[in-house]
Design an enzyme around this catalytic site. Structure first.
Site, short mmCIF file in Angstrom:
data_model
loop_
_atom_site.label_atom_id
_atom_site.label_comp_id
_atom_site.label_asym_id
_atom_site.label_seq_id
_atom_site.Cartn_x
_atom_site.Cartn_y
_atom_site.Cartn_z
N GLU A 72 45.12 41.98 34.89
CA GLU A 72 45.18 40.53 35.04
C GLU A 72 45.92 39.95 33.83
O GLU A 72 45.41 40.00 32.71
CB GLU A 72 43.78 39.93 35.13
CG GLU A 72 43.76 38.41 35.23
CD GLU A 72 42.37 37.83 35.05
OE1 GLU A 72 42.20 36.62 35.29
OE2 GLU A 72 41.44 38.57 34.66
N ARG A 105 38.27 37.62 27.61
CA ARG A 105 39.20 36.62 28.15
C ARG A 105 40.01 35.90 27.08
O ARG A 105 40.78 34.99 27.40
CB ARG A 105 38.43 35.61 29.02
CG ARG A 105 38.04 36.18 30.38
CD ARG A 105 37.15 35.23 31.16
NE ARG A 105 37.08 35.57 32.57
CZ ARG A 105 36.34 36.55 33.09
NH1 ARG A 105 35.59 37.28 32.28
NH2 ARG A 105 36.33 36.79 34.39
N GLU A 161 46.22 33.17 40.78
CA GLU A 161 45.14 32.18 40.74
C GLU A 161 45.68 30.86 40.17
O GLU A 161 45.37 30.48 39.05
CB GLU A 161 43.98 32.68 39.87
CG GLU A 161 43.31 33.95 40.39
CD GLU A 161 42.21 34.44 39.47
OE1 GLU A 161 42.05 33.86 38.37
OE2 GLU A 161 41.53 35.41 39.82
N GLU A 171 36.66 23.94 39.55
CA GLU A 171 36.87 24.67 38.30
C GLU A 171 36.13 24.00 37.15
O GLU A 171 35.36 23.06 37.34
CB GLU A 171 38.37 24.81 38.01
CG GLU A 171 38.94 26.20 38.32
CD GLU A 171 38.33 27.29 37.45
OE1 GLU A 171 37.75 26.98 36.39
OE2 GLU A 171 38.43 28.47 37.85
N ARG A 186 46.88 36.81 31.91
CA ARG A 186 46.17 35.54 31.92
C ARG A 186 46.96 34.36 31.35
O ARG A 186 46.54 33.21 31.51
CB ARG A 186 44.86 35.68 31.13
CG ARG A 186 43.88 36.64 31.77
CD ARG A 186 42.60 36.79 30.94
NE ARG A 186 41.97 35.53 30.62
CZ ARG A 186 41.20 34.83 31.46
NH1 ARG A 186 40.98 35.29 32.69
NH2 ARG A 186 40.66 33.69 31.08
#
Length: 433
Positions: A323, A306, A125, A179, A325
């Site tokens: 994931e 997160r 991403e 975003e 990050r």
């Protein structure tokens, strides 16, 4: 893909040129362009270039290098009548160049194959910003926020143009949106095998910058271009497959994660601080990795939190993945995926156990408590990350001595260039001393 197929494709589309792309040690996309009359020479691995002029490659006294096109990467731009290959770099004697970042990732994937894994899939991403020029200044091209619509989001048509170009290159785009930060955007495409994903990231960045320029804008993958706004990450969704399917899934586990997945997580976390020099390779990278802007700071994992380095998305079964990050889009994708995969494989090989899952907001936990809980932080600066890199035998093995020392030297020089420069903030703060 066979040579005959490529020759027929070139003829069918009346191509006029062929572009040969490769990547230097810093992740900069390079290319050599040849007229279509040279297609046979290209396909016979006879294209030579000067490696001494490429960052991190060879010295001037041994500068001849060869570009071997990966035939499976053949793509056609029908509008420009150009074909392209992603290439591997070789010595003239036909041996792979150990300083080729693509070769580093191929070695890591081969190690995974040797351990019985049939696939290494990655969905990235990479976020980016678009700026417009106002005199000598670059300013965000809009004031939109997360998922905003026009007129706040002024870039709908440009994202669509980028998407169409990516689809023409074979990327299966799944979503495109504004975003969180002003001028910030994201276009997501379907996961693919690791090597193909790294190729796709390079093509993606090239496409975004090219189309932005055509529209009078400047695209940047700089991790933190605007003070006080969220930065750009490149979250990497990763999984391993074996003969039984997704090696990260276990239907009998309380949260659906296999022992292999847990060991992989443990490996990534174990090497996270040293790997940061590769996954977050610039001075600016560490302006993003600070509390409060949705970027991970702490070496921990969670199913949904997160603030942790690793998150486990909700999908299970074939979609089970982790994931990671902390990587950002300034990273060399070949090296970044190589060190992440190798770290996970090290966790599997040594049967490491991950730390306790952290569900709380780690931004709000005080330093004393975090230390007592054994929660490490990612490096706070490029200097700290480079120190971890220099002391890592693991990274020297994964990258190979050539890439390791070239990359290390580059990062030391980058830090020196930064620390010796006097910034505007320093002038504003200290000029009246």
């Amino acid at each position: 893909m066979k040579k005959e197929t490529i020759l027929n494709s070139a003829k069918e589309h009346s191509l006029e040129f062929v572009q040969l792309f490769f990547t230097d040690v810093e992740g900069v996309f390079k290319h050599l362009e040849l007229p279509i009359t040279q297609i046979e020479k290209i396909l016979n691995n006879e294209t030579m270039f000067d490696g001494s002029s490429i960052n991190g490659f060879t010295k001037i006294e041994a500068s001849d290098m060869m570009l071997f096109p990966d035939l499976n990467t053949w793509k056609v731009d029908t509008n420009e009548k150009v074909g392209l290959f992603i290439c591997d770099v070789y010595y003239p004697n036909g041996t792979p160049f150990e300083g080729d970042p693509r070769n580093v990732l191929k070695r890591a994937i081969e190690k995974a194959t040797d351990k019985g894994f049939t696939s290494f899939n990655v969905g990235p991403e990479p976020e980016f910003f678009l700026f417009k020029k106002e005199g000598n200044q670059l300013v965000p091209n809009d004031n939109g926020g997360y998922f905003d619509v026009a007129p706040l989001d002024k870039t709908v048509t440009i994202r669509r143009e980028i998407t169409k170009a990516l689809q023409a290159l074979g990327l299966e785009v799944e979503a495109l949106h504004h975003e969180v930060a002003i001028g910030q955007h994201e276009i997501d495409w379907k996961y693919a095998p690791g090597l193909q994903t790294a190729d796709n990231i390079q093509l993606f960045k090239y496409t975004v910058k090219t189309i932005a320029e055509k529209n009078g804008l400047v695209a940047t993958f700089m991790p933190k271009p605007i003070f006080g706004e969220n930065g750009s990450g490149m979250h990497c969704h990763m999984s391993l497959g074996n003969d039984n399917g997704n090696a990260f899934y276990d239907q009998h586990d309380s949260i659906g994660l296999s022992e292999t997945a847990r060991q992989f997580i443990a490996g990534v976390l174990t090497h996270a601080r040293a790997n940061a020099s590769v996954t977050n390779p610039t001075v600016n990278s560490y302006k993003r990795l600070v509390p409060g802007y949705e970027a991970p700071v702490y070496v921990a994992w969670s199913q949904s939190n997160r603030t942790c380095t690793i998150r486990i998305p909700a999908a299970r079964g074939a979609g089970t993945r982790i994931e990671v990050r902390n990587p950002d889009p300034s990273a060399n994708p070949y090296l970044a995926l190589a060190v992440l995969l190798s770290a996970g494989l090290d966790g599997i090989e040594r049967k490491l156990t991950p730390p306790v899952e952290r569900s709380e907001n780690l931004y709000l936990m005080d330093d004393v408590t975090r230390k007592a809980e054994g929660i490490e932080t990612l490096p706070g600066s490029l200097l700290e990350a480079v120190t971890e890199l220099e002391n890592s035998e693991f990274l020297q093995q994964v990258l190979g001595k050539h890439v390791f020392y070239s990359f290390l030297q580059n990062k030391k020089e980058e830090w020196d260039a930064y620390r010796l420069r006097v910034s505007e903030w320093e002038k504003e703060t200290y000029l009246n001393c």
